[in-house]
Write a protein that holds these residues in place. Structure first.
Motif, PDB file in Angstrom:
ATOM      1  N   UNK A  60       0.851  -1.195   0.000  1.00 48.74           N
ATOM      2  CA  UNK A  60       0.000   0.000   0.000  1.00 48.74           C
ATOM      3  C   UNK A  60       0.888   1.246   0.000  1.00 48.74           C
ATOM      4  N   UNK A  61       0.571   2.253  -0.810  1.00 51.87           N
ATOM      5  CA  UNK A  61       1.452   3.429  -0.860  1.00 51.87           C
ATOM      6  C   UNK A  61       1.570   4.094   0.506  1.00 51.87           C
ATOM      7  N   UNK A  62       2.765   4.512   0.848  1.00 54.21           N
ATOM      8  CA  UNK A  62       2.979   5.173   2.138  1.00 54.21           C
ATOM      9  C   UNK A  62       2.526   6.628   2.046  1.00 54.21           C
ATOM     10  N   UNK A  63       2.752   7.216   0.888  1.00 52.43           N
ATOM     11  CA  UNK A  63       2.297   8.585   0.713  1.00 52.43           C
ATOM     12  C   UNK A  63       2.130   8.905  -0.772  1.00 52.43           C
ATOM     13  N   UNK A  87       5.282   7.540  -2.788  1.00 47.26           N
ATOM     14  CA  UNK A  87       6.246   6.762  -2.000  1.00 47.26           C
ATOM     15  C   UNK A  87       5.763   5.326  -1.918  1.00 47.26           C
TER      16      UNK A  87
END
Lengths: 113, 448
Positions: free
Chosen positions: A18-21, A60
């Motif tokens: 899952x994308x961190x940011x 990210x």
């Protein structure tokens, strides 16, 4: 200093975490609200300030090497005065591949005009 | 039981059509590597169907959440006599297995140099917010005031176009003064330099001088530079972050059940006592850990106790019971097929076991988003006393599975498994090796 609403649609291979940011000009998206499925995020980041008609798209991610992700960004320029008309949405599809396994921050600047 | 098998087979066919998946497994359908996702698998060599479901529940609704729970279960059915026996009356020997799992996980992340990374991200957001505030102040108050102060060209016809250019220059505040000076130079160098142009040049020059003394603009430019530096620093820094994956720890309890006919031997002359129906329920429980070492590799280890039986050592025989009736001058024969198992005795005993799996994902250069999962594994059994159960048994295997990186679907593969490596009369690996073809269908893909 134009203010815009950024509509984005992010998809990724399942072997990417899952994308961190995801951020536009350093203003982060609310990924918890925007999660559509394990591999898809869709939402809007409102009132993003931009200079030079450019916007920095920062994603990210971490995951396995050679996996793919893409983000489509649509920008709505907000009227400065009440009488101004809304601009048409401009679309910037961005695709990329994780070059190596592990951690990666991809920040790219795109012109919105 | 046959009905359940048929349903499982139909489910698998449906799952195949719907692009369904699972992680590696051995010949008995077990794996110690636990990841969230649901799969249906068919092992063609073992006549084994398996469906499992594991779900991760993050502690916080946040992608950065480091901890969470994992729950799930597995349902498995097997025909001890092979697939063909499913469709042959009297020969079907069912085995079932049901297990539930509960545990937790921790994401492990370590920064190589220091813990500065999170601070950098927060600083970037703060810096951006302050910069936006300054930008809005310049747009709404300072620039209009300065323009009004210096721009007294209402009676000049050519001023509109110059004013538009000035406003356009204002959109890029970081290079504003540079742009205005360029604009002033262009107007000066025009072939026909009239009164309006002179006034415009004077106004722009005065505006530039005032802008140089505007603290807000200086601060805005300083914040922009800082933001650029932070961006570079974060990009450089993110490459130094070492990811150490995810550690899952769990408790699993389950029960295996099988039903078969036991052959008490030729000495017994009565049908009812010669073949007796045996139902065996074999519970087990285990604790385990599944470690995602990095993006590409997984390690799983479990230790547990099981109520073992020596069913595997029993010999399978097929019998035909023929009975005759006389109808007038004719003889009517009735044939009944019986599959029974024989041996010294059917024994059950508690024993301990340790299982370990390793899985490495290898990107395939030829096929986009396709990976080959290489999975060596070992099973160590430490059973109790008596005959078949008194010796240490070790089984090793190697699996190869394909995984689609786009959908996260394990798409099946093959495995090779030895029988008991510790067997006393074990003389050649080729005589005891088991080859399996496994088709795995994902109901939901694995998501890292």
């Amino acid at each position: 200093m134009p203010v815009v609403n950024v509509y984005y649609n992010f998809t990724k291979d399942r072997l990417i975490d899952p994308p961190i940011q995801i951020a536009f000009n350093a203003k982060p998206a609310n990924l918890v609200n925007d999660m559509q499925s394990v591999d898809s995020y869709k939402g809007v980041v409102k009132n993003v300030y931009i200079d030079n008609n450019e916007i920095e798209v920062a994603v990210e991610l971490e995951g396995i090497k050679s996996t793919n992700w893409s983000i489509t960004v649509q920008v709505e320029i907000l009227p400065r005065k009440a009488t101004d008309k809304l601009h048409d949405l401009s679309t910037s599809p961005i695709t990329d591949t994780l070059p190596e396994s592990g951690y990666a921050w991809h920040a790219k600047v795109y012109s919105i005009l | 039981m046959k009905l359940y098998f048929s349903i499982a087979a139909c489910l698998c066919l449906y799952a195949n059509l719907s692009n369904a998946q699972l992680l590696n497994q051995d010949a008995s359908g077990k794996s110690t590597i636990i990841e969230s996702g649901s799969t249906v698998s068919l092992d063609f060599s073992q006549a084994l169907a398996n469906i499992n479901y594991f779900k991760s529940i993050p502690q916080k609704k946040d992608n950065k959440s480091a901890r969470g729970l994992i729950i799930g279960g597995q349902l498995q059915g097997r025909s001890a006599g092979g697939w063909a026996n499913l469709f042959s009356d009297g020969k079907f020997t069912p085995e079932g297995n049901l297990s539930v799992l509960a545990g937790g996980y921790t994401r492990l992340r370590k920064v190589r140099d220091n813990d500065n990374y999170e601070w950098l991200l927060e600083e970037r957001v703060k810096c951006n917010e302050e910069r936006n505030e300054k930008g809005r102040l310049l747009d709404e108050k300072i620039f209009p005031g300065l323009i009004n102060k210096h721009w007294q060209v209402q009676d000049c016809g050519s001023s509109d176009s110059v004013l538009t250019l000035v406003k356009a220059a204002m959109d890029s505040k970081t290079k504003l003064i540079e742009k205005l000076e360029k604009l002033e130079k262009e107007i000066r160098e025009k072939a026909s330099f009239d009164r309006c142009d002179l006034q415009a040049v004077k106004s722009i020059h005065a505006l530039v001088e005032d802008l140089r003394e505007t603290a807000e603009l200086e601060r805005f430019i300083a914040l922009t530079d800082k933001l650029d530096k932070l961006r570079t620093e974060i990009n450089d820094y993110s490459k130094r972050v070492v990811r150490t994956g995810r550690l899952t720890y769990y408790f699993r309890a389950g029960v295996s059940a099988r039903g078969f006919k036991y052959d008490n031997g030729e000495a017994i002359k009565q049908m009812d006592t010669r073949f007796t129906d045996v139902s065996s329920v074999e519970p087990y429980f285990e604790i385990g850990t599944s470690w995602r070492l990095n993006a590409c590799s997984y390690l799983g280890i479990t230790a547990g106790a099981q109520y073992f039986s020596n069913f595997g050592a029993l010999a399978q025989s097929a019998y035909s019971l023929v009975s005759q009736d006389s109808i007038g001058n004719s003889v009517l024969q009735t044939k009944t097929e019986i599959t029974a198992y024989s041996g010294a005795a059917f024994i059950r005993k508690w024993g301990a076991y340790v299982n370990a799996d390793y899985l490495f994902l290898l990107p395939l250069e030829q096929a986009k988003s396709m990976y080959l999962g290489i999975s060596p594994y070992i099973r160590l059994n430490f059973p109790g006393v008596s005959a078949y159960l008194d010796s240490f048994r070790a089984t090793a295997g190697l699996g190869g599975y394909f995984i689609n990186g786009n959908s996260g679907a394990f798409q099946g593969g093959i495995y090779l498994q030895t029988s008991d490596l510790n067997k006393e009369n074990y003389d050649h690996i080729g005589k005891t090796i088991t080859f399996g073809l496994v088709s795995k269908f994902n109901l939901s893909g694995i998501a890292l």
